[in-house]
Every structure is written in structure tokens, then in C-alpha cells.
Design a protein around this motif. Structure first.
Motif, PDB file in Angstrom:
ATOM      1  N   MET A 214      -3.436 -14.820 -29.046  1.00 33.45           N
ATOM      2  CA  MET A 214      -4.542 -15.366 -29.737  1.00 33.45           C
ATOM      3  C   MET A 214      -4.321 -16.879 -29.946  1.00 33.45           C
ATOM      4  SD  MET A 214      -7.761 -14.970 -30.184  1.00 33.45           S
ATOM      5  CE  MET A 214      -8.951 -15.764 -31.455  1.00 33.45           C
ATOM      6  N   PHE A 215      -3.126 -17.135 -30.709  1.00 33.33           N
ATOM      7  CA  PHE A 215      -2.494 -18.430 -31.289  1.00 33.33           C
ATOM      8  C   PHE A 215      -2.735 -19.282 -30.076  1.00 33.33           C
ATOM      9  CE2 PHE A 215       0.752 -21.148 -32.657  1.00 33.33           C
ATOM     10  CZ  PHE A 215       0.194 -21.747 -33.638  1.00 33.33           C
ATOM     11  N   GLU A 216      -1.955 -19.176 -29.032  1.00 30.94           N
ATOM     12  CA  GLU A 216      -1.887 -20.108 -27.975  1.00 30.94           C
ATOM     13  C   GLU A 216      -3.128 -20.410 -27.333  1.00 30.94           C
ATOM     14  OE1 GLU A 216       0.790 -21.788 -27.165  1.00 30.94           O
ATOM     15  OE2 GLU A 216       1.861 -20.690 -28.743  1.00 30.94           O
ATOM     16  N   LEU A 217      -4.133 -19.461 -26.989  1.00 34.09           N
ATOM     17  CA  LEU A 217      -5.292 -19.733 -26.581  1.00 34.09           C
ATOM     18  C   LEU A 217      -6.175 -20.453 -27.632  1.00 34.09           C
ATOM     19  CD1 LEU A 217      -7.771 -19.301 -24.654  1.00 34.09           C
ATOM     20  CD2 LEU A 217      -8.309 -17.078 -25.959  1.00 34.09           C
ATOM     21  N   THR A 218      -6.143 -20.246 -28.732  1.00 38.29           N
ATOM     22  CA  THR A 218      -6.873 -21.199 -29.819  1.00 38.29           C
ATOM     23  C   THR A 218      -6.209 -22.542 -29.867  1.00 38.29           C
ATOM     24  OG1 THR A 218      -7.027 -19.183 -31.368  1.00 38.29           O
ATOM     25  CG2 THR A 218      -7.347 -21.565 -32.208  1.00 38.29           C
TER      26      THR A 218
ATOM     27  N   LYS B 291      -5.212 -24.084 -27.134  1.00 41.76           N
ATOM     28  CA  LYS B 291      -5.693 -24.689 -25.997  1.00 41.76           C
ATOM     29  C   LYS B 291      -7.114 -25.468 -26.086  1.00 41.76           C
ATOM     30  CE  LYS B 291      -2.559 -22.293 -22.780  1.00 41.76           C
ATOM     31  NZ  LYS B 291      -2.483 -21.560 -21.531  1.00 41.76           N
ATOM     32  N   ILE B 292      -7.971 -24.271 -26.716  1.00 39.56           N
ATOM     33  CA  ILE B 292      -9.306 -24.682 -27.101  1.00 39.56           C
ATOM     34  C   ILE B 292      -9.629 -25.767 -27.886  1.00 39.56           C
ATOM     35  CG2 ILE B 292     -11.364 -23.621 -27.876  1.00 39.56           C
ATOM     36  CD1 ILE B 292     -10.505 -20.834 -27.116  1.00 39.56           C
ATOM     37  N   LEU B 293      -8.723 -25.937 -29.103  1.00 41.72           N
ATOM     38  CA  LEU B 293      -8.995 -26.995 -29.839  1.00 41.72           C
ATOM     39  C   LEU B 293      -8.583 -28.230 -29.429  1.00 41.72           C
ATOM     40  CD1 LEU B 293      -7.519 -25.299 -33.273  1.00 41.72           C
ATOM     41  CD2 LEU B 293      -9.996 -25.782 -32.545  1.00 41.72           C
ATOM     42  N   VAL B 294      -7.547 -28.289 -28.530  1.00 40.37           N
ATOM     43  CA  VAL B 294      -6.852 -29.500 -27.971  1.00 40.37           C
ATOM     44  C   VAL B 294      -8.109 -29.811 -26.878  1.00 40.37           C
ATOM     45  CG1 VAL B 294      -5.675 -30.538 -26.096  1.00 40.37           C
ATOM     46  CG2 VAL B 294      -4.618 -29.005 -28.067  1.00 40.37           C
ATOM     47  N   ARG B 295      -8.750 -29.046 -26.198  1.00 39.53           N
ATOM     48  CA  ARG B 295      -9.792 -29.485 -25.436  1.00 39.53           C
ATOM     49  C   ARG B 295     -11.220 -30.018 -26.015  1.00 39.53           C
ATOM     50  NH1 ARG B 295      -9.171 -24.666 -21.064  1.00 39.53           N
ATOM     51  NH2 ARG B 295      -6.949 -25.293 -20.366  1.00 39.53           N
ATOM     52  N   VAL B 296     -11.403 -29.339 -27.254  1.00 39.35           N
ATOM     53  CA  VAL B 296     -12.719 -29.840 -28.030  1.00 39.35           C
ATOM     54  C   VAL B 296     -12.577 -30.903 -29.152  1.00 39.35           C
ATOM     55  CG1 VAL B 296     -13.850 -27.555 -27.622  1.00 39.35           C
ATOM     56  CG2 VAL B 296     -12.635 -28.078 -29.667  1.00 39.35           C
ATOM     57  N   SER B 297     -11.181 -31.435 -29.023  1.00 35.11           N
ATOM     58  CA  SER B 297     -11.051 -32.185 -30.269  1.00 35.11           C
ATOM     59  C   SER B 297     -11.562 -33.730 -30.073  1.00 35.11           C
ATOM     60  CB  SER B 297      -9.547 -32.375 -30.371  1.00 35.11           C
ATOM     61  OG  SER B 297      -9.060 -33.048 -29.027  1.00 35.11           O
ATOM     62  N   PHE B 298     -12.405 -33.843 -28.939  1.00 37.08           N
ATOM     63  CA  PHE B 298     -13.015 -35.237 -28.985  1.00 37.08           C
ATOM     64  C   PHE B 298     -14.221 -34.993 -29.724  1.00 37.08           C
ATOM     65  CE2 PHE B 298     -14.719 -32.230 -25.864  1.00 37.08           C
ATOM     66  CZ  PHE B 298     -16.154 -32.543 -25.814  1.00 37.08           C
TER      67      PHE B 298
ATOM     68  N   LEU C  93     -12.834 -23.905 -34.574  1.00 39.19           N
ATOM     69  CA  LEU C  93     -11.711 -23.681 -35.508  1.00 39.19           C
ATOM     70  C   LEU C  93     -12.078 -22.611 -36.496  1.00 39.19           C
ATOM     71  CD1 LEU C  93      -8.901 -24.031 -36.987  1.00 39.19           C
ATOM     72  CD2 LEU C  93     -10.177 -26.066 -38.308  1.00 39.19           C
ATOM     73  N   SER C  94     -13.320 -22.524 -36.756  1.00 36.81           N
ATOM     74  CA  SER C  94     -13.933 -21.701 -37.665  1.00 36.81           C
ATOM     75  C   SER C  94     -13.824 -20.277 -37.094  1.00 36.81           C
ATOM     76  CB  SER C  94     -15.357 -21.990 -38.178  1.00 36.81           C
ATOM     77  OG  SER C  94     -15.235 -22.990 -39.058  1.00 36.81           O
ATOM     78  N   LYS C  95     -14.349 -20.385 -35.847  1.00 36.08           N
ATOM     79  CA  LYS C  95     -14.364 -18.986 -35.126  1.00 36.08           C
ATOM     80  C   LYS C  95     -13.124 -18.394 -34.638  1.00 36.08           C
ATOM     81  CE  LYS C  95     -16.824 -19.819 -31.158  1.00 36.08           C
ATOM     82  NZ  LYS C  95     -17.077 -19.867 -29.841  1.00 36.08           N
ATOM     83  N   ALA C  96     -11.982 -19.235 -34.557  1.00 38.76           N
ATOM     84  CA  ALA C  96     -10.895 -18.705 -34.581  1.00 38.76           C
ATOM     85  C   ALA C  96     -10.464 -18.077 -35.623  1.00 38.76           C
ATOM     86  CB  ALA C  96      -9.784 -19.945 -34.166  1.00 38.76           C
TER      87      ALA C  96
ATOM     88  N   LEU D  44      -1.583 -21.207 -37.570  1.00 32.84           N
ATOM     89  CA  LEU D  44      -2.661 -22.199 -37.242  1.00 32.84           C
ATOM     90  C   LEU D  44      -2.790 -23.383 -38.022  1.00 32.84           C
ATOM     91  CD1 LEU D  44      -4.802 -22.711 -34.856  1.00 32.84           C
ATOM     92  CD2 LEU D  44      -6.147 -21.123 -36.444  1.00 32.84           C
ATOM     93  N   ARG D  45      -3.035 -23.148 -39.203  1.00 32.64           N
ATOM     94  CA  ARG D  45      -3.267 -24.423 -40.114  1.00 32.64           C
ATOM     95  C   ARG D  45      -2.378 -25.179 -40.168  1.00 32.64           C
ATOM     96  NH1 ARG D  45      -2.901 -26.359 -45.145  1.00 32.64           N
ATOM     97  NH2 ARG D  45      -4.524 -26.692 -46.362  1.00 32.64           N
ATOM     98  N   GLU D  46      -0.831 -24.918 -40.041  1.00 38.12           N
ATOM     99  CA  GLU D  46       0.265 -25.809 -40.218  1.00 38.12           C
ATOM    100  C   GLU D  46       0.150 -26.650 -38.874  1.00 38.12           C
ATOM    101  OE1 GLU D  46       3.679 -23.478 -40.652  1.00 38.12           O
ATOM    102  OE2 GLU D  46       3.356 -23.120 -42.805  1.00 38.12           O
ATOM    103  N   TRP D  47      -0.099 -25.959 -37.684  1.00 37.44           N
ATOM    104  CA  TRP D  47      -0.259 -26.608 -36.344  1.00 37.44           C
ATOM    105  C   TRP D  47      -1.653 -27.688 -36.505  1.00 37.44           C
ATOM    106  CZ3 TRP D  47      -4.219 -26.671 -32.519  1.00 37.44           C
ATOM    107  CH2 TRP D  47      -3.789 -27.316 -31.390  1.00 37.44           C
ATOM    108  N   CYS D  48      -2.709 -27.284 -36.883  1.00 37.87           N
ATOM    109  CA  CYS D  48      -3.629 -28.082 -37.011  1.00 37.87           C
ATOM    110  C   CYS D  48      -3.539 -29.320 -37.716  1.00 37.87           C
ATOM    111  CB  CYS D  48      -4.793 -27.416 -37.615  1.00 37.87           C
ATOM    112  SG  CYS D  48      -5.607 -26.196 -36.360  1.00 37.87           S
TER     113      CYS D  48
END
Length: 64
Positions: free
Chosen positions: A1-5, A7-14, A23-26, A39-43
């Protein structure tokens, strides 16, 4: 789940609104507090300079 999240956040970061939504959904999907902390630390590392308010708000426990 972490890795998928990640990838998604990188793609929508624009888009700040889309980033906030995903992010809230994850966070809601994750049940392990250690995974949420990772996830918080990575973000903060990846997007802290761009979206610090969104990240802090997303990881702040909500009162009902």
C-alpha cells in the motif's frame, strides 16, 4: 500500500487539491500507525517545500 500511495502522490503532485484528496484517502486506507508515520516522513521529504500546510493538516487527528 505504501509504495502504491507514493506513486499516486507523485503523479498528482501538480495539483494541490488532488494531492490533498489522494493523501487523505491514503491515510484513511492505512491501518498501521507505523506505515502512516513512514508516509508522513516521506511526504515531508518529497513535498514539504511545496505542500507543508496540506501535509500537516492531513496528518493531524480530526476531532469528531
Amino acid at each position: 500500500m505504501f509504495e502504491l500511495t507514493k506513486k499516486i502522490l507523485v503523479r498528482v503532485s501538480f495539483d494541490p487539491l488532488l494531492f490533498q484528496k489522494e493523501l487523505s484517502k491514503a491515510i484513511k486506507w492505512m491501518s498501521d500507525s507505523e506505515e502512516i508515520q513512514r508516509l508522513r516522513e516521506w511526504c515531508m521529504k518529497e513535498f514539504g517545500a511545496v505542500y507543508p500546510a496540506i501535509i500537516n493538516k492531513a496528518f493531524t487527528p480530526q476531532k469528531n
